[in-house]
Structure formats: C-alpha cells, structure tokens
Design a protein around this motif. Structure first.
Motif, PDB file in Angstrom:
ATOM      1  N   LEU A   1       0.600  -1.802   0.454  1.00 55.60           N
ATOM      2  CA  LEU A   1       0.018  -0.416   0.242  1.00 55.60           C
ATOM      3  C   LEU A   1       0.372   0.837   0.311  1.00 55.60           C
ATOM      4  O   LEU A   1       0.467   2.400  -0.622  1.00 55.60           O
ATOM      5  CB  LEU A   1      -0.904   0.031   1.533  1.00 55.60           C
ATOM      6  N   LEU A   2       2.039   1.357   0.835  1.00 51.28           N
ATOM      7  CA  LEU A   2       3.072   2.095   0.784  1.00 51.28           C
ATOM      8  C   LEU A   2       3.268   3.191  -0.459  1.00 51.28           C
ATOM      9  O   LEU A   2       3.365   4.184  -1.076  1.00 51.28           O
ATOM     10  CB  LEU A   2       3.489   1.860   1.405  1.00 51.28           C
ATOM     11  N   SER A   3       3.626   1.846  -1.497  1.00 45.59           N
ATOM     12  CA  SER A   3       4.265   1.568  -2.646  1.00 45.59           C
ATOM     13  C   SER A   3       3.056   2.033  -3.537  1.00 45.59           C
ATOM     14  O   SER A   3       3.096   3.236  -4.729  1.00 45.59           O
ATOM     15  CB  SER A   3       4.763   0.290  -2.986  1.00 45.59           C
ATOM     16  N   GLN A   4       1.883   1.796  -3.943  1.00 43.20           N
ATOM     17  CA  GLN A   4       1.212   2.490  -3.844  1.00 43.20           C
ATOM     18  C   GLN A   4       0.756   4.027  -3.983  1.00 43.20           C
ATOM     19  O   GLN A   4       0.466   4.911  -4.439  1.00 43.20           O
ATOM     20  CB  GLN A   4      -0.556   1.843  -3.796  1.00 43.20           C
ATOM     21  N   TYR A   5       0.932   4.085  -2.841  1.00 44.76           N
ATOM     22  CA  TYR A   5       0.612   6.157  -2.062  1.00 44.76           C
ATOM     23  C   TYR A   5       2.138   6.722  -2.661  1.00 44.76           C
ATOM     24  O   TYR A   5       1.366   7.380  -3.140  1.00 44.76           O
ATOM     25  CB  TYR A   5       0.776   5.786  -1.212  1.00 44.76           C
ATOM     26  N   SER A   6       3.313   6.122  -2.749  1.00 45.00           N
ATOM     27  CA  SER A   6       4.598   6.436  -4.018  1.00 45.00           C
ATOM     28  C   SER A   6       3.951   7.128  -5.119  1.00 45.00           C
ATOM     29  O   SER A   6       4.343   7.948  -5.713  1.00 45.00           O
ATOM     30  CB  SER A   6       6.078   5.804  -3.347  1.00 45.00           C
ATOM     31  N   GLU A   7       3.197   6.522  -5.647  1.00 42.65           N
ATOM     32  CA  GLU A   7       3.175   6.438  -7.066  1.00 42.65           C
ATOM     33  C   GLU A   7       2.254   7.848  -7.480  1.00 42.65           C
ATOM     34  O   GLU A   7       1.891   8.313  -8.204  1.00 42.65           O
ATOM     35  CB  GLU A   7       2.667   5.597  -7.843  1.00 42.65           C
ATOM     36  N   LEU A   8       1.631   8.286  -5.975  1.00 44.00           N
ATOM     37  CA  LEU A   8       0.340   9.171  -6.387  1.00 44.00           C
ATOM     38  C   LEU A   8       1.401  10.604  -6.301  1.00 44.00           C
ATOM     39  O   LEU A   8       0.445  11.870  -6.124  1.00 44.00           O
ATOM     40  CB  LEU A   8      -0.594   9.205  -4.944  1.00 44.00           C
ATOM     41  N   LEU A   9       2.454  10.540  -6.133  1.00 44.93           N
ATOM     42  CA  LEU A   9       3.437  11.290  -6.121  1.00 44.93           C
ATOM     43  C   LEU A   9       3.554  12.419  -7.132  1.00 44.93           C
ATOM     44  O   LEU A   9       3.893  11.713  -8.060  1.00 44.93           O
ATOM     45  CB  LEU A   9       4.320  11.721  -4.752  1.00 44.93           C
ATOM     46  N   SER A  10       3.656  13.733  -7.089  1.00 44.21           N
ATOM     47  CA  SER A  10       4.532  14.433  -8.109  1.00 44.21           C
ATOM     48  C   SER A  10       6.441  13.802  -8.291  1.00 44.21           C
ATOM     49  O   SER A  10       6.726  13.213  -7.233  1.00 44.21           O
ATOM     50  CB  SER A  10       4.205  15.889  -8.203  1.00 44.21           C
ATOM     51  N   PRO A  11       6.888  14.240  -9.692  1.00 46.83           N
ATOM     52  CA  PRO A  11       7.999  13.994  -9.579  1.00 46.83           C
ATOM     53  C   PRO A  11       8.966  15.114  -8.298  1.00 46.83           C
ATOM     54  O   PRO A  11      10.073  14.517  -7.523  1.00 46.83           O
ATOM     55  CB  PRO A  11       8.566  14.221 -10.357  1.00 46.83           C
ATOM     56  N   ARG A  12       8.539  15.506  -7.922  1.00 45.38           N
ATOM     57  CA  ARG A  12       8.896  17.206  -7.117  1.00 45.38           C
ATOM     58  C   ARG A  12       9.193  16.647  -5.581  1.00 45.38           C
ATOM     59  O   ARG A  12      10.163  16.561  -4.829  1.00 45.38           O
ATOM     60  CB  ARG A  12       8.550  18.205  -7.360  1.00 45.38           C
ATOM     61  N   GLU A  13       7.671  16.017  -5.058  1.00 36.47           N
ATOM     62  CA  GLU A  13       7.629  14.984  -3.870  1.00 36.47           C
ATOM     63  C   GLU A  13       8.292  14.247  -3.823  1.00 36.47           C
ATOM     64  O   GLU A  13       8.612  13.980  -2.520  1.00 36.47           O
ATOM     65  CB  GLU A  13       6.034  15.290  -3.646  1.00 36.47           C
TER      66      GLU A  13
END
Length: 360
Positions: free
Chosen positions: A88-100
C-alpha cells in the motif's frame, strides 16, 4: 517497514521514471466521495433586555435583530502505525509528483519519510474526495505556494468546470498526520504529541517565543507536568493561528500575539455542544500589528486519539448585527486512504478541550 518504499524511490530517482505515465487505477479502489463542507449555517437571534431568544416567524418590531454565520470544517487524520502494508505504501508513492518524490528521497529516517509520504497522500486523496463528479484524480493535482509558503491547489480552470473554493492545511508528527478543509475561508491546523519533550526548560523556551501574558500564565503553574501540557496546548493553538493567517512564522512571530480563553454566555442557542449556560471561547489578541493580525478568527482545541493535541483555526464569516459567539461545526474522520474511513466525530477519539465546537 518503510525500507521497501525507500528503495523504490531510490530506483525511481536513478532511472528518472515518471509515475504519471503509469495507470494504477486498477490497483487502488475509488475514494468514497464526500460532500463539501457546508458554506454556512445562519443563526438568527433577537436580543431584548439582555436576553437572546430564537427568532420566530412572528414579526418583531422592538429590540435588536441580528444573525451570525457559522461554517463547517472537515478534519481528516491518519495514524502512521496503522498503515503497515508495504504494498500500500508503494502504491501511495505512485500518487506523488516527481518533485514530491525527490523531496521524499532526500529525507533522512524511514519513520520521517513515511509520515511525509502519508501527509502528501492525505492531502491529495482528501481534496479528491470532494470532486463527486470524478473530475479530479488525486495523482493529477498540482500545488503552488503563496509568497509566505502556504500551499494551495493550483487548479486548471476549464470551460465546463469550475473548481470548488476549497482551503486546506496540513500538519503531521511521526505518529499522526492531519488535514483540515473549509470552503471559502482560510484554515490553519496543528497537531502535537502530548508527550512531546523539549530540549530547553519550558519557561526559558516560552520567554523566547511567547507573549509576556502567556509567560505569566505558565509561570503561575507550579506543577511541572501541567505546565508542560499547557505549554504544548498554547504552542499548538499559536501554530494553527499563524498557519491560518498564512503569513508564516517569520512574518507573524509567536510573541506578537496572545492566545486567551474567555467565558461566553450561551443563552438561547440550543444547538451548542454544552449543557451549561457558559462556555470557553479561544480568542487571539495582537500586540504588535493589529491591522494584519486580526482577531476575526475561531478556534477549537481537541484531545485527539488520546495521544495528541489538535488545534484548528478558521476565519470567521462576516456577520450583521455585531459580534457574536457561535460554534465551529466540525466533522472528523480517521482514515487509511483507499482502505477505510471512520467517522469519529462525537466519539471518545475526539475530546473537546476548549473552543466553541459543534461536532457533526
């Protein structure tokens, strides 16, 4: 637990993979939509012989009629220790922008990275919940900052869609992440651990950052633990106020204003969360720049999850008929985005400490 996500972020930075090109909609369920916080709740009253009574349909010819407007505030929070799935944390990371992603990659400590990741995900998913017509995907949201560094949504206006006038604010510790939302009016929130410890002595720290009146209040408390708790409460309220004003700590130093609690009469307004004729309202008094640090703000101080203090500050709606004390209408959720949402307003997880509050 967070090492897998850290390694994945590291790989993304080295290979410069842009997650916006990938579609993870099938991996994450849709967010449960939520109605926007109500824009207003008009409280009509008639003041006569120093008594406040509810207005009736009968025409009133004598005395003073006035009305006040109270708005709704939404508050969402996540407990990082309850988010244990690395997938789930890995999937969360996919929601972030490149800068984030880049900012997260350069942070030190897995616990701090996890909290920062959840903060960004909570903001994106919370704002996306209010797009009930599915116009906005949490991954596509863009943000900008004011000249004082307060984040805002950078909406892309279209011919067929007008974005909602949402205001939001975030705060997080390593053990709790929160996001507050209002419509049309600024909001600031802060969360602090109740057992947060300071490197310096309480009074020495207070003399450096607090107003003389607040230092005097803390000095009068002889019990060290009570003094410590009152300091944390004051700090949380002051932090929320500065964030709501949106000018930043450097532009609005803590020692230029005083947070006070005052007793207000509650006669006639039966919708308040109180069984008494009096209640405690939190007010702010500016000692340095009264024009820019106005007192037109409303506060709530809460004991959250039994382990944190949470402060909410929002701008009052202009009203006719003079000043009045009306409650903050508050709805609160504990969430794990895409997994579960629990409405905790009015439960043991949310205990009001001070401020006029109506939990919905």
């Amino acid at each position: 637990m967070f090492s897998f996500v850290s390694k994945r972020l590291s790989l993304m930075m080295m290979t410069k993979v842009c997650c916006f090109q990938r579609n993870f909609s099938s991996a994450l369920p849709p967010l449960v939509p939520v109605k926007l916080p109500s824009k207003m709740c008009c409280v009509h009253a008639f003041r006569w012989n120093h008594l406040c009574v509810r207005r009736t349909d009968k025409q009133i010819n004598d005395g003073e009629f006035s009305f006040w407007v109270c708005r709704e505030t939404h508050f969402w929070y996540v407990l990082p220790d309850e988010v244990k799935s690395e997938s789930l944390l890995s999937q969360y990371s996919e929601l972030l922008s490149p800068r984030e992603k880049e900012n997260l990659y350069h942070m030190q400590g897995d616990q701090f990275k996890k909290s920062a990741l959840l903060a960004r995900v909570l903001v994106r998913t919370t704002i996306a919940r209010y797009q009930t017509n599915c116009q906005v995907n949490p991954r596509s949201l863009k943000f900008k900052k004011t000249i004082y560094g307060k984040p805002e949504v950078d909406w892309e206006n279209g011919d067929k869609w007008c974005p909602p006038p949402l205001h939001f604010n975030i705060s997080h510790t390593s053990s709790l992440v929160a996001c507050g939302v209002t419509v049309n009016v600024p909001i600031g929130i802060d969360v602090e651990e109740k057992q947060r410890r300071l490197k310096n002595k309480i009074l020495a720290f207070a003399k450096r950052y607090f107003s003389p009146d607040e230092v005097k209040l803390l000095t009068a408390i002889s019990d060290p633990e009570i003094q410590h708790q009152e300091f944390i409460k004051l700090w949380t309220l002051k932090e929320a106020y500065v964030k709501a004003v949106g000018r930043g700590f450097s532009a609005a130093p803590f020692n230029t204003f005083t947070i006070r609690a005052r007793v207000v009469k509650m006669g006639g307004f039966h919708h308040f969360d109180t069984q008494h004729s009096e209640a405690s309202e939190i007010v702010v008094e500016s000692s340095d720049d009264p024009e820019n640090l106005t007192s037109n703000w409303q506060f709530a101080l809460l004991d959250l999850a039994g382990s944190h203090y949470a402060a909410i500050c929002m701008e009052k709606e202009n009203s006719a008929g003079g000043e009045a004390s009306v409650p903050m209408r508050l709805t609160m959720w504990k969430t794990i985005p895409f997994v579960e949402d629990e409405r905790v307003s009015g439960t043991g997880a949310v205990v009001p400490i001070s401020g006029l509050i109506k939990q919905l």
